[in-house]
Design a protein around this motif. Structure first.
Motif, PDB file in Angstrom:
ATOM      1  N   THR A  72      15.406  -4.658  -9.606  1.00 48.70           N
ATOM      2  CA  THR A  72      14.733  -3.055  -9.695  1.00 48.70           C
ATOM      3  C   THR A  72      13.050  -3.307  -9.790  1.00 48.70           C
ATOM      4  O   THR A  72      12.589  -4.390  -9.782  1.00 48.70           O
ATOM      5  CB  THR A  72      15.110  -2.431 -11.018  1.00 48.70           C
ATOM      6  OG1 THR A  72      14.442  -3.352 -12.311  1.00 48.70           O
ATOM      7  CG2 THR A  72      16.757  -2.754 -11.366  1.00 48.70           C
ATOM      8  N   LEU A  73      12.486  -2.150 -10.007  1.00 45.35           N
ATOM      9  CA  LEU A  73      11.075  -2.187 -10.202  1.00 45.35           C
ATOM     10  C   LEU A  73      10.271  -2.978 -11.119  1.00 45.35           C
ATOM     11  O   LEU A  73       9.217  -3.619 -11.097  1.00 45.35           O
ATOM     12  CB  LEU A  73      10.351  -0.595 -10.189  1.00 45.35           C
ATOM     13  CG  LEU A  73       8.854  -0.775  -9.989  1.00 45.35           C
ATOM     14  CD1 LEU A  73       8.512  -1.161  -8.536  1.00 45.35           C
ATOM     15  CD2 LEU A  73       8.392   0.603 -10.182  1.00 45.35           C
ATOM     16  N   GLU A  74      11.117  -3.145 -12.325  1.00 44.64           N
ATOM     17  CA  GLU A  74      10.628  -4.088 -13.308  1.00 44.64           C
ATOM     18  C   GLU A  74      10.705  -5.525 -12.666  1.00 44.64           C
ATOM     19  O   GLU A  74      10.002  -6.392 -13.498  1.00 44.64           O
ATOM     20  CB  GLU A  74      11.730  -4.005 -14.780  1.00 44.64           C
ATOM     21  CG  GLU A  74      11.653  -2.704 -15.244  1.00 44.64           C
ATOM     22  CD  GLU A  74      12.655  -1.442 -14.770  1.00 44.64           C
ATOM     23  OE1 GLU A  74      13.186  -1.612 -13.755  1.00 44.64           O
ATOM     24  OE2 GLU A  74      12.888  -0.555 -15.663  1.00 44.64           O
ATOM     25  N   SER A 101       8.491   7.023  -7.026  1.00 45.72           N
ATOM     26  CA  SER A 101       7.878   5.787  -6.771  1.00 45.72           C
ATOM     27  C   SER A 101       8.665   4.502  -6.937  1.00 45.72           C
ATOM     28  O   SER A 101       8.539   3.625  -5.901  1.00 45.72           O
ATOM     29  CB  SER A 101       6.504   5.437  -7.598  1.00 45.72           C
ATOM     30  OG  SER A 101       5.604   6.570  -7.525  1.00 45.72           O
ATOM     31  N   PRO A 102       9.432   4.257  -7.812  1.00 46.79           N
ATOM     32  CA  PRO A 102      10.196   3.165  -7.988  1.00 46.79           C
ATOM     33  C   PRO A 102      10.967   2.966  -6.817  1.00 46.79           C
ATOM     34  O   PRO A 102      10.884   1.922  -6.122  1.00 46.79           O
ATOM     35  CB  PRO A 102      11.135   3.194  -9.228  1.00 46.79           C
ATOM     36  CG  PRO A 102      10.173   4.079 -10.281  1.00 46.79           C
ATOM     37  CD  PRO A 102       9.565   5.184  -9.067  1.00 46.79           C
ATOM     38  N   GLY A 103      11.890   3.934  -6.343  1.00 43.97           N
ATOM     39  CA  GLY A 103      12.666   3.697  -5.095  1.00 43.97           C
ATOM     40  C   GLY A 103      11.961   3.538  -4.086  1.00 43.97           C
ATOM     41  O   GLY A 103      12.515   2.646  -3.091  1.00 43.97           O
TER      42      GLY A 103
ATOM     43  N   ILE B  29       3.104   3.226 -13.698  1.00 49.92           N
ATOM     44  CA  ILE B  29       3.992   3.622 -12.876  1.00 49.92           C
ATOM     45  C   ILE B  29       4.284   2.632 -11.878  1.00 49.92           C
ATOM     46  O   ILE B  29       5.708   2.598 -11.422  1.00 49.92           O
ATOM     47  CB  ILE B  29       3.395   4.970 -12.110  1.00 49.92           C
ATOM     48  CG1 ILE B  29       3.255   6.350 -12.970  1.00 49.92           C
ATOM     49  CG2 ILE B  29       4.361   5.389 -10.862  1.00 49.92           C
ATOM     50  CD1 ILE B  29       2.747   7.494 -12.441  1.00 49.92           C
ATOM     51  N   VAL B  30       3.521   1.919 -11.306  1.00 49.04           N
ATOM     52  CA  VAL B  30       3.950   0.968 -10.336  1.00 49.04           C
ATOM     53  C   VAL B  30       4.757  -0.184 -11.030  1.00 49.04           C
ATOM     54  O   VAL B  30       5.391  -1.016 -10.357  1.00 49.04           O
ATOM     55  CB  VAL B  30       2.860   0.395  -9.563  1.00 49.04           C
ATOM     56  CG1 VAL B  30       1.983   1.468  -8.811  1.00 49.04           C
ATOM     57  CG2 VAL B  30       1.737  -0.342 -10.284  1.00 49.04           C
ATOM     58  N   ARG B  31       4.530  -0.351 -12.124  1.00 48.20           N
ATOM     59  CA  ARG B  31       5.292  -1.372 -12.920  1.00 48.20           C
ATOM     60  C   ARG B  31       6.660  -1.218 -13.488  1.00 48.20           C
ATOM     61  O   ARG B  31       7.510  -1.778 -13.778  1.00 48.20           O
ATOM     62  CB  ARG B  31       4.490  -1.942 -14.197  1.00 48.20           C
ATOM     63  CG  ARG B  31       3.349  -2.900 -13.781  1.00 48.20           C
ATOM     64  CD  ARG B  31       2.773  -3.395 -15.054  1.00 48.20           C
ATOM     65  NE  ARG B  31       3.433  -4.348 -15.751  1.00 48.20           N
ATOM     66  CZ  ARG B  31       3.404  -5.698 -15.509  1.00 48.20           C
ATOM     67  NH1 ARG B  31       2.678  -6.067 -14.262  1.00 48.20           N
ATOM     68  NH2 ARG B  31       4.282  -6.469 -16.030  1.00 48.20           N
TER      69      ARG B  31
END
Lengths: 157, 779
Positions: A72-74, A101-103, B29-31
């Motif tokens: 995942t983005l994390e 944004s994450p996807g 947001i980007v994190r």
């Protein structure tokens, strides 16, 4: 059902009801960057990388993900150091509301792993399943191009 | 009206403003660490689901909730019999709202397919959904009306027959609102004109489709106060309206807006908060509500469909003498923004062309379709679709080049805007002089950027019959609502020379937290990193009307500049004491107070000494700004299209939009608005349309069937910033977030005409509509 998944390098054993989707399990585990905007696999907000390919986690049952490795983005940044895709999105102000944004970034990471120097058309093709209502995709594409360049020049992961 | 230059740095050189700085929330947001409403919902929260009407118009005879209540895990089922009956509007406007009070939390009558019937509150989503299906409702089905012109006829069923609604223009005729504004003698001017030309245009229901659906979370804190974390553009209006309809004091409510996943106007509405708060108050437990994507389509607030008739009197030399627009508006089943959106259709578009006589009239009809509302552009995109296509036609009819014709008649700096006096937002207007206008530069930039690719028509292959054409449209808009917008800002000094900036303003992803921080940093002589922005929490930030009417940068920005200036002046006093000179003698430059003798003290040092020096004090200042003006941003869009003559498919091959924003505080974010509007405008022009069955049920309520643009549907959109530096705006700003939507659809429609010679006066330009028109014209 008892399922085992690895998320961002960490192993989890979770109890998931038969009908529970992967996005629900991931969010329950605290990975809140995974967004659910439609529950029908049409917006791309819930995209995660599953065994090296981007999938819509809202139309995948958690049970189907049993035994797989998920990013995942994390899981992208290395401590304080951003992944080149994150860095590029940040620098060019690609996110507006940031909900897609994450996807979008995970799709970009997956693309750049397969194709480190994509053309603009290939970028457009890759992110076609990640809907953004804010940006018109211009800065998103710019960010992915920039990240690709940075990764090709080294510093890529 | 006298205007001073506001907040323009004396040294002219801007250090933080006008810079492409990353957003203050960009890193989170980007994190993946940015938190949206749903991310705050606790495991113990109940889920509340609305039971919705299957009928377009019906009276509820009886509701039996016993079966639903019997489902294990169901906590509460609410019907109109269980909640206070208080008329209100879901429009999140400043008080007193100009929209009719024609809505109730729950009512004994339903007015569109999807209207609220009951609320089921249960331990989780699945249980709530199961129980919702078991609420038994006995309906008396009433005749329904879906066409606004039919709705205005005597024979039509009356949609709002409830006696306790307030502010409806004429409920017995389904007229939610009626507008008439006029300057000059229109009929006389039409008589004198060499040519009088009239055309009628139609616009559609367009849905907003933010990526984050409507979501809200309510709970009682340890002192029994109601906390509402919600995806809203208007936290202070949510607080007021929720308190009122739930009959609790405003002091008992705290509204927090965290990050929000897109809004565009659809979150300027109380879509869920009233009921969710009610459920939390009733159960004493945390309650969560989230619309499904399907509900997001039919149960929120699309753009008002309109029928617009433009009539223009013009002389042989190309001078417009009389200009009229008559509009029939479909507000759907409730009148949210029903008066002000149509006001704006006229007040934003009609001033663009000079004329001795101008008239704007609108009739706003209730129908049994979804409720229209505030949507980016707020009526102006409809007005501009009509006006800019019509003026293209008028120019050709008198044998002039449309660009030459429009340029000749366009308003310019130094002009008064006569219609502004007659047509305000649902009330009397205001006197407006145009003090800054970058329209010519916009035309220049956008026209030079389009159609230069050299790619020939028919690039799709030898078997496609295609034609290419270029079209354009001009526009102007407004900035804020004069006499209505008020914004507060607080700046607080910390000992390390950082500053807390507290604003009621609401960042929707637009980046207002960032640009407001940039303005404060510029005034205080520090970097953006030294400004800690906290926004949109009714307990901790000053009042602000919220994010709408293209007001935040201009109005909230002004409050921020004022508060920062007050703090800077107090720090100047601290510095003067330390340097042993008069405060007036100190210059402020590059973050330092400089004495005539050459000694200087940095603002950060002054901050430290203010808290830890001899005269210890917390320097903190709040400023409030009431907006009395509405300077128009201007814009031009040029678009190139390719029309497939065999399928009717229109593809935008090239598009450029240039907007005079006054000044761009952060050019990246400004371009984001310009380009984002163009993308949304392409959808409005070509694909986006809510379709209904003959019974009023929405047929395409999914992202598969309702087409918003993906990355494959758009060209490389070119967005240009023009800076005319508006004297009344902080650092010269006007606005960008709505004006950029206005010229897109007419530019594309004009391009389709240019390509094919066939004029299509109805949006969207779907293959079906285009092919039908081409066939009819024999192309």
């Amino acid at each position: 059902l008892r399922i085992e998944i690895t998320v961002n390098g960490k192993a989890f054993e979770v109890e998931a009801p038969a009908g529970e989707t992967l996005v629900e399990v991931l969010r329950r585990l605290g990975f809140k960057s995974v967004k659910d905007g439609c529950y029908t696999g049409t917006c791309g907000g819930c995209t995660v990388i599953l065994d090296d390919r981007p999938v819509a986690s809202c139309i995948m049952l958690a049970a189907q993900a049993d035994g797989s490795c998920i990013t995942t983005l994390e899981g992208l940044a290395d401590g304080d150091e951003l992944h080149p895709v994150q860095q590029a999105f940040y620098e060019v102000n690609a996110p507006q509301c940031g909900f897609c944004s994450p996807g979008m970034m995970l799709t970009a990471v997956s693309l750049l792993r397969r194709n480190p120097e994509p053309t603009i058309e290939e970028i457009r093709e890759a992110i076609a399943g990640n809907t953004c209502r804010c940006s018109g995709y211009v800065k998103v594409i710019e960010a992915i191009e920039l990240a690709g360049k940075k990764m090709s020049e080294g510093g890529g992961r | 009206m006298k205007h001073n230059k506001v907040g323009v740095a004396e040294s002219a050189e801007l250090k933080v403003v006008s810079k492409r700085l990353p957003k203050v929330d960009g890193r989170s947001i980007v994190r993946g660490e940015a938190r949206y409403t749903k991310d705050f919902v606790g495991e113990d929260a109940l889920f509340a689901r609305i039971v919705r009407s299957p009928y377009a118009h019906a009276r509820i005879k009886k509701i039996d909730k016993s079966e639903a209540l019997a489902v294990p895990g169901v906590e509460l089922v609410l019907t109109h019999e269980d909640v206070p009956r208080i008329p209100f509007t879901t429009a999140g406007q400043n008080y007193p709202e100009p929209s009719p009070y024609d809505t109730f939390m729950l009512d004994a009558k339903v007015r569109f397919v999807g209207d609220r019937v009951a609320l089921v509150v249960a331990r989780d989503r699945l249980t709530a959904e199961k129980a919702a299906r078991l609420v038994r409702v006995d309906y008396e089905i009433l005749p329904a009306v879906f066409d606004p012109e039919e709705a205005l006829k005597k024979s039509a069923p009356v949609i709002h027959d409830e006696p306790d609604a307030e502010g409806i223009h004429d409920a017995s005729r389904n007229v939610a609102a009626s507008i008439h504004a006029e300057v000059g003698d229109l009929e006389e001017e039409f008589k004198k004109a060499d040519l009088v030309s009239e055309h009628t245009y139609y616009s559609q229901y367009e849905q907003q489709v933010p990526m984050e659906p409507h979501v809200t979370y309510s709970y009682l804190d340890e002192s029994g106060r109601l906390v509402i974390i919600t995806a809203t553009q208007v936290p202070f209006h949510v607080r007021r309206i929720v308190a009122r309809v739930n009959e609790i004091p405003v002091s008992r409510v705290r509204v927090i807006k965290p990050r929000i996943g897109g809004a565009f106007g659809v979150k300027q509405e109380i879509i869920l908060e009233d009921l969710c708060a009610h459920a939390a108050l009733r159960t004493g437990k945390p309650v969560f509500m989230e619309l499904s994507r399907e509900e997001e389509f039919y149960a929120t607030r699309p753009r008002h469909p309109m029928k617009l008739t433009c009539k223009t009197g013009v002389m042989k030399d190309g001078n417009i003498v009389a200009n009229e627009m008559r509009v029939v508006v479909n507000t759907g089943s409730y009148g949210s923004h029903g008066l002000t959106v149509p006001s704006n259709t006229g007040s934003k578009s009609m001033p663009l062309y000079r004329a001795r006589a101008i008239r704007y009239v609108a009739e706003v009809a209730y129908t049994n379709l979804p409720v229209a509302g505030a949507f980016r552009g707020y009526g102006a995109p409809q007005g501009y679709f009509a006006l800019e296509c019509h003026m293209d036609e008028v120019a050709r009819e008198i044998g002039m080049d449309p660009l030459e014709f429009k340029r000749k008649n366009a308003i310019r700096a130094g002009d008064m805007d006569p219609i502004a006096v007659k047509l305000g937002e649902g009330k009397e207007g205001f006197e407006r002089e145009i003090r800054s206008c970058g329209l010519e530069e916009c035309i220049e930039l956008a026209s030079n950027a389009v159609g230069k690719s050299g790619e020939s028509p028919g690039a799709g292959g030898p078997f496609r019959r295609t034609k290419r054409g270029v079209g354009f449209a001009l526009c102007m808009h407004g900035t804020g609502i004069p006499g209505d917008d008020v914004a507060g800002a607080t700046v607080k000094v910390n000992e390390d020379g950082s500053f807390n900036l507290l604003v009621g303003a609401t960042d929707l992803g637009t980046g207002s937290d960032t640009i407001l921080g940039q303005m404060a940093a510029e005034v205080l002589g520090v970097s953006l990193d030294d400004v800690i922005v906290y926004a949109s929490d009714t307990d901790f930030t000053p009042f602000d009307v919220g994010a709408y009417a293209s007001s935040t940068t201009y109005v909230s920005g002004r409050a921020v500049v004022m508060a920062a200036e007050k703090v800077r002046e107090r720090l100047r006093g601290v510095a003067a004491g330390l340097l042993g000179v008069e405060a007036e003698a100190l210059a402020f430059d590059d973050g330092s107070f400089r004495a005539p003798g050459g000694e200087s003290l940095h603002v950060k040092e002054a901050a430290l000494k203010s808290l830890y020096g001899d005269a210890k004090q917390q320097i903190s200042e709040t400023a409030s700004f009431l907006n009395l003006d509405c300077p128009p941003p201007f814009g031009a869009c040029f678009a190139e299209v390719e029309v497939d003559l065999d399928t009717g498919m229109v593809r935008v091959t090239d598009i450029a939009s240039a907007i005079d924003v006054g000044r761009a505080i952060n050019p990246d974010l400004c371009e984001g608005q310009i380009v984002g509007c163009a993308a949304m405008g392409i959808g409005y022009a070509l694909t986006e349309e809510m379709l209904f069955s003959t019974e009023g049920r929405m047929l395409n309520a999914s992202l598969l069937d309702y087409k918003i643009a993906t990355s494959l549907d758009l060209p490389d959109i070119k967005g240009f910033i023009v800076e005319s530096v508006e004297p009344s705006g902080p650092f010269g700003v006007k606005s960008v977030g709505e004006v950029s939507m206005d010229p897109i659809a007419p530019a594309i429609a004009n391009a389709v005409f240019n390509a094919t010679g066939v004029r299509i006066r109805e949006l969207p330009l779907t293959p079906e509509r285009v092919l039908t028109a081409l066939k009819k014209a024999g192309v």
